[in-house]
Every structure is written in C-alpha cells, then in structure tokens.
Design a protein around this motif. Structure first.
Motif, PDB file in Angstrom:
ATOM      1  N   LYS A  84       0.819  -1.213   0.000  1.00 10.27           N
ATOM      2  CA  LYS A  84       0.000   0.000   0.000  1.00 10.27           C
ATOM      3  C   LYS A  84       0.855   1.266   0.000  1.00 10.27           C
ATOM      4  O   LYS A  84       0.586   2.202  -0.756  1.00 10.27           O
ATOM      5  N   LYS A  87       2.459   1.742  -3.405  1.00  8.94           N
ATOM      6  CA  LYS A  87       1.463   2.193  -4.379  1.00  8.94           C
ATOM      7  C   LYS A  87       1.203   3.689  -4.222  1.00  8.94           C
ATOM      8  O   LYS A  87       1.142   4.424  -5.205  1.00  8.94           O
ATOM      9  N   GLY A  88       1.098   4.139  -2.984  1.00  9.90           N
ATOM     10  CA  GLY A  88       0.876   5.554  -2.735  1.00  9.90           C
ATOM     11  C   GLY A  88       2.006   6.425  -3.253  1.00  9.90           C
ATOM     12  O   GLY A  88       1.779   7.452  -3.894  1.00  9.90           O
ATOM     13  N   CYS A  91       2.069   6.214  -7.244  1.00 14.13           N
ATOM     14  CA  CYS A  91       0.929   6.847  -7.910  1.00 14.13           C
ATOM     15  C   CYS A  91       0.973   8.371  -7.817  1.00 14.13           C
ATOM     16  O   CYS A  91       0.388   9.052  -8.653  1.00 14.13           O
ATOM     17  N   LYS A  92       1.686   8.909  -6.832  1.00 21.37           N
ATOM     18  CA  LYS A  92       1.857  10.367  -6.762  1.00 21.37           C
ATOM     19  C   LYS A  92       2.622  10.886  -7.973  1.00 21.37           C
ATOM     20  O   LYS A  92       2.453  12.025  -8.375  1.00 21.37           O
ATOM     21  N   LEU A  94       2.626   9.362 -11.044  1.00 21.81           N
ATOM     22  CA  LEU A  94       2.038   8.930 -12.312  1.00 21.81           C
ATOM     23  C   LEU A  94       0.776   9.712 -12.637  1.00 21.81           C
ATOM     24  O   LEU A  94       0.048  10.149 -11.751  1.00 21.81           O
ATOM     25  N   ASP A  95       0.536   9.871 -13.930  1.00 19.22           N
ATOM     26  CA  ASP A  95      -0.695  10.492 -14.396  1.00 19.22           C
ATOM     27  C   ASP A  95      -1.135   9.806 -15.684  1.00 19.22           C
ATOM     28  O   ASP A  95      -0.502   8.854 -16.135  1.00 19.22           O
ATOM     29  N   ILE A 137       3.481  -1.800 -14.405  1.00 11.19           N
ATOM     30  CA  ILE A 137       2.481  -0.752 -14.193  1.00 11.19           C
ATOM     31  C   ILE A 137       1.858  -0.336 -15.516  1.00 11.19           C
ATOM     32  O   ILE A 137       0.631  -0.219 -15.629  1.00 11.19           O
ATOM     33  N   VAL A 142      -1.946   2.686 -15.944  1.00  4.26           N
ATOM     34  CA  VAL A 142      -1.797   3.527 -14.755  1.00  4.26           C
ATOM     35  C   VAL A 142      -3.132   3.679 -14.057  1.00  4.26           C
ATOM     36  O   VAL A 142      -3.219   3.584 -12.817  1.00  4.26           O
ATOM     37  N   HIS A 143      -4.198   3.878 -14.820  1.00  6.62           N
ATOM     38  CA  HIS A 143      -5.524   4.056 -14.217  1.00  6.62           C
ATOM     39  C   HIS A 143      -5.961   2.800 -13.454  1.00  6.62           C
ATOM     40  O   HIS A 143      -6.638   2.896 -12.439  1.00  6.62           O
ATOM     41  N   TYR A 145      -3.835   0.530 -12.037  1.00  5.34           N
ATOM     42  CA  TYR A 145      -2.968   0.356 -10.874  1.00  5.34           C
ATOM     43  C   TYR A 145      -3.274   1.416  -9.818  1.00  5.34           C
ATOM     44  O   TYR A 145      -3.388   1.096  -8.638  1.00  5.34           O
ATOM     45  N   CYS A 146      -3.420   2.639 -10.224  1.00  2.78           N
ATOM     46  CA  CYS A 146      -3.590   3.726  -9.254  1.00  2.78           C
ATOM     47  C   CYS A 146      -5.054   4.002  -8.925  1.00  2.78           C
ATOM     48  O   CYS A 146      -5.345   4.651  -7.927  1.00  2.78           O
TER      49      CYS A 146
END
Length: 147
Positions: A84, A87-88, A91-92, A94-95, A137, A142-143, A145-146
């Motif tokens: 977790k 992932k946090g 994901c910060k 990634l876009d 990923i 990305v959508h 995974y995040c």
C-alpha cells in the motif's frame, strides 16, 4: 539479483541503466517476437526457414529471460507493487500521460532509487527490477494500478 556495482553508479548512470533495461524487456516480449516472426507471403523461405528461425529466437529469448532472472524479479516486483505504501508513493508520480514503460521509468526511477538508498532490503537496488516495475504498471495501465 543486482550487480554489486550498481550501488556505485551515479543517479544518472543508474537511470540510464534502467532505461536500457526497459528497452531490453520490450525486445524480449513474447508478443513482439511473435509479431516480428509472422510468416507472410514468402514462398519456400516462409515455409521452411521461418519456422526454424522462430524456434531459435524463442529458445534464445527463453535463455535470456532465465539468465536475467526475469521470473524472480517479476515476482519481487509484484510483491512491491502490492504494498500500500509503495502504491501511494508511485501513484503520486504517475498520471494519465504515462502509457509507455519508458515514461514510467522516467518518473518512477528517482522515487525507487531514493527508496533503495534508504533501505535496500525493503526495495532492492536493482535496475532490472525497477524496469520490470515500470513495465508491469504500464501493462496494467496507470488508471488500473492507481485507480
């Protein structure tokens, strides 16, 4: 897993190594190989030589994946991606514009590098592992995974 001298690389040299490994992983992708070896209208060459070449390329790819320990590193990558807190952090960075593994590597390598410097038992200092994480990923999206 990692080469011992990877810790001695500068951050820029390490990033470059991750980028090269992303390219290597892309070249070893089964779908890419299959597509490149598809037989078109090539006459006897396509009937006799191409199946032989396909077998050689497939065997070489299998040996390369074994030598690079892709399966072991993929399992480690999945373990890290399931965390977790990881992932946090990832994901910060990634876009929605990140679609290719090289794009993910560009954004994620500095984060992974910092984590490896802080505690290489938690995140191993391995450029191939970083490349596999980035590739996994983007393969998922990305959508996905995040999200």
């Amino acid at each position: 897993m990692a080469e011992k001298n990877e810790k001695l690389l500068t951050p820029d040299e390490f990033k470059e190594k991750v980028y090269k490994n992303v390219g290597l992983l892309e070249s070893l992708d089964e779908a890419v190989l299959k597509q490149s070896l598809e037989v078109g209208n090539q006459g006897c060459f396509g009937i006799f030589v191409m199946p032989f070449m396909h077998g050689i390329v497939r065997k070489a790819t299998k040996l390369a994946r074994k030598d690079l320990k892709i399966q072991e590193l993929n399992e480690k990558a999945e373990e890290l991606l399931a965390r977790k807190e990881m992932k946090g952090l990832l994901c910060k960075q990634l876009d929605a514009t990140v679609n290719l593994p090289i794009d993910a590597a560009y954004k994620l390598t500095p984060v992974l590098y910092k984590l490896a410097l802080e505690n290489d038992k938690n995140v191993p200092f391995d450029s191939m592992l970083f490349a596999i994480i980035c590739r996994n990923i983007t393969k998922r999206g990305v959508h996905n995974y995040c999200g």
